[in-house]
Design an enzyme around this catalytic site. Structure first.
Site, PDB file in Angstrom:
ATOM      1  CG  ASP A  92      -2.157   0.902   0.982  1.00  0.00           C
ATOM      2  OD1 ASP A  92      -2.200   1.608  -0.048  1.00  0.00           O
ATOM      3  OD2 ASP A  92      -3.052   0.921   1.845  1.00  0.00           O
ATOM      4  CG  ASP A 271      -5.708  -5.535   2.157  1.00  0.00           C
ATOM      5  OD1 ASP A 271      -6.327  -4.886   1.287  1.00  0.00           O
ATOM      6  OD2 ASP A 271      -5.356  -5.025   3.231  1.00  0.00           O
TER       7      ASP A 271
HETATM    8  N1  PRF Z   1      -6.656   3.594   0.214  1.00  0.00           N
HETATM    9  C1  PRF Z   1      -5.439   3.002   0.419  1.00  0.00           C
HETATM   10  N2  PRF Z   1      -5.315   1.950   1.233  1.00  0.00           N
HETATM   11  C2  PRF Z   1      -6.405   1.477   1.864  1.00  0.00           C
HETATM   12  C3  PRF Z   1      -7.672   2.049   1.687  1.00  0.00           C
HETATM   13  C4  PRF Z   1      -7.823   3.171   0.810  1.00  0.00           C
HETATM   14  O1  PRF Z   1      -8.894   3.733   0.584  1.00  0.00           O
HETATM   15  C5  PRF Z   1      -8.561   1.315   2.490  1.00  0.00           C
HETATM   16  C6  PRF Z   1     -10.004   1.549   2.678  1.00  0.00           C
HETATM   17  N3  PRF Z   1     -10.748   0.391   2.979  1.00  0.00           N
HETATM   18  C7  PRF Z   1      -7.789   0.331   3.120  1.00  0.00           C
HETATM   19  N4  PRF Z   1      -6.503   0.444   2.735  1.00  0.00           N
HETATM   20  N5  PRF Z   1      -4.371   3.481  -0.210  1.00  0.00           N
END
Ligand code: PRF
EC number: 2.4.2.29
Length: 376
Positions: A92, A271
């Protein structure tokens, strides 16, 4: 990265596919265990690979950038070398974690300014530098920097927030296209659809994302305080627009029932920290329902944790024993619960895949929803 759509269900939008990366193949739909700080908490790589049968795991740019930091990751030759996980890794981008963890943060056109939750030091994530960071981490799949709009945001806020996410996406995508991986294998970049609970914003965002032509696309900003029915509606609206021939990743979702509903609506990748986080607190997800292992009712139940479970902990240990470990605050309790829950989540997505291929997904899913939501 390549995606082969093997079969689409005739009654629902559920799909079975195969993603191919330079670190191996992923059979979709798939659940991806979360390994925030380069470790899936309480679980060894061998258990992840051989017992849980994880095909891909997650890492977080925010955490890895702060600790161990980019110098160490570069010296290690990337995250795969550092933590010994040889299969695919998705990271992420950090935007979401900045919001959930950092004490003080501010968004500007430039990026996300924040203070570290570890030592209070000041940092800036930009759409470009999170690509560079994910190149150093060596993620097979990296994510765009976005603002995860809260689920209760009003329309004006959501519209402005989406406009910023969109400008950041264009910058991040451009930078991704102009740069290369450091370690000799291919990396790919997924854009993220935001737009809160507003169908017109979601459609606009999904069109923009689809037009980039990335290898895969993500749906963010869900399971963040909006009603569950709104979440399902937004998945439907967005998946109408996102290309069929690319994998779709629903970020940070969710319960077993949420995952089945997502699969039915055409999501391929999931995830969530639930199986590990809730597991460490004594919650077990099984195909027969949810158990709180601290409950007195398990004290003299010597039956296996999950007789039909796919991991060795399911038949090796009894409910009474696991309850005893939790009550005694033994480390092993967290390990057993994490292995069980992750194996169950991965099994759930892989069984969904088998049912899709067999043409029996819909009836199987309806029965599973009743089972997995039962409180035992
Ligand atoms: N954006 C990013 N990571 C995430 C989310 C998002 O909106 C969410 C929302 N459920 C979890 N992880 N970059």
């Amino acid at each position: 990265m390549d995606f082969e759509l093997v079969h689409t269900d005739e009654c629902t939008h559920a799909r079975a596919g195969v993603i191919t990366t330079d670190h191996g193949k992923i059979q979709t739909p798939i659940f991806m265990p979360v390994g925030t700080v380069a470790s899936v908490k309480a679980v060894h790589q061998r258990e992840l690979r051989d017992d849980i049968k994880a095909q891909i795991i997650l890492g977080n740019t925010y955490h890895l950038y702060l600790r161990p930091g980019l110098d160490i990751l570069r010296q290690a030759g990337g995250l795969h070398r550092f933590n010994g996980w040889e299969r695919p890794i998705l990271t992420d981008s950090g935007g979401f974690q900045v919001f959930s963890l950092s004490d003080r943060r501010k968004l500007t056109e430039e990026g996300a300014h924040f203070r570290s939750h570890i030592d209070g030091s000041k940092h800036l994530f930009t759409p470009e530098n999170v690509v560079d960071t994910q190149r150093i981490i060596g993620a097979d799949i990296m994510m765009a920097l976005d603002e995860c709009t809260p689920g209760d945001a009003d329309y004006d806020y959501a519209k402005k927030s989406l406009a910023l996410t969109r400008r950041w996406l264009d910058r991040g995508w451009k930078h991704f296209c102009e740069t290369e991986g450091l370690y000799g294998y291919k990396q790919t970049f997924f854009p993220i659809v935001q737009g809160c609970v507003y169908p017109d914003l979601r459609i606009e965002a999904a069109k923009h994302v689809a037009d980039l032509g990335a290898d895969g696309n993500a749906i963010g900003g869900l399971a963040v305080g909006e009603p569950t029915e709104k979440m399902y509606e937004m998945i439907e609206v967005v998946n109408e627009v996102l290309p069929q021939d690319k994998p779709r990743y629903l970020m940070g979702v969710g319960t077993p029932a949420n995952i089945l509903e997502g699969i039915e609506r055409g999501v391929d990748m999931f995830d969530c920290v639930m199986p590990t986080r809730n597991g460490r607190n004594g919650m077990l997800f099984t195909r027969n329902g949810i158990m709180n292992m601290r409950n007195k009712k398990w004290a003299d139940d010597f039956s296996p944790l999950d007789p039909e479970g796919t991991s060795y902990v399911d038949t090796c240990y009894s409910k009474a024993y696991l309850r005893h470990l939790f009550i005694s605050e033994e480390i092993l309790a967290m390990q057993i619960a994490s292995i069980h829950n992750l194996a169950f989540y991965v099994w759930l997505t892989q069984e969904a895949r088998r049912q899709i291929l067999a043409g029996t997904f819909k009836s199987w899913k309806d029965e599973m929803i009743c089972r997995v939501t039962t409180r035992l």
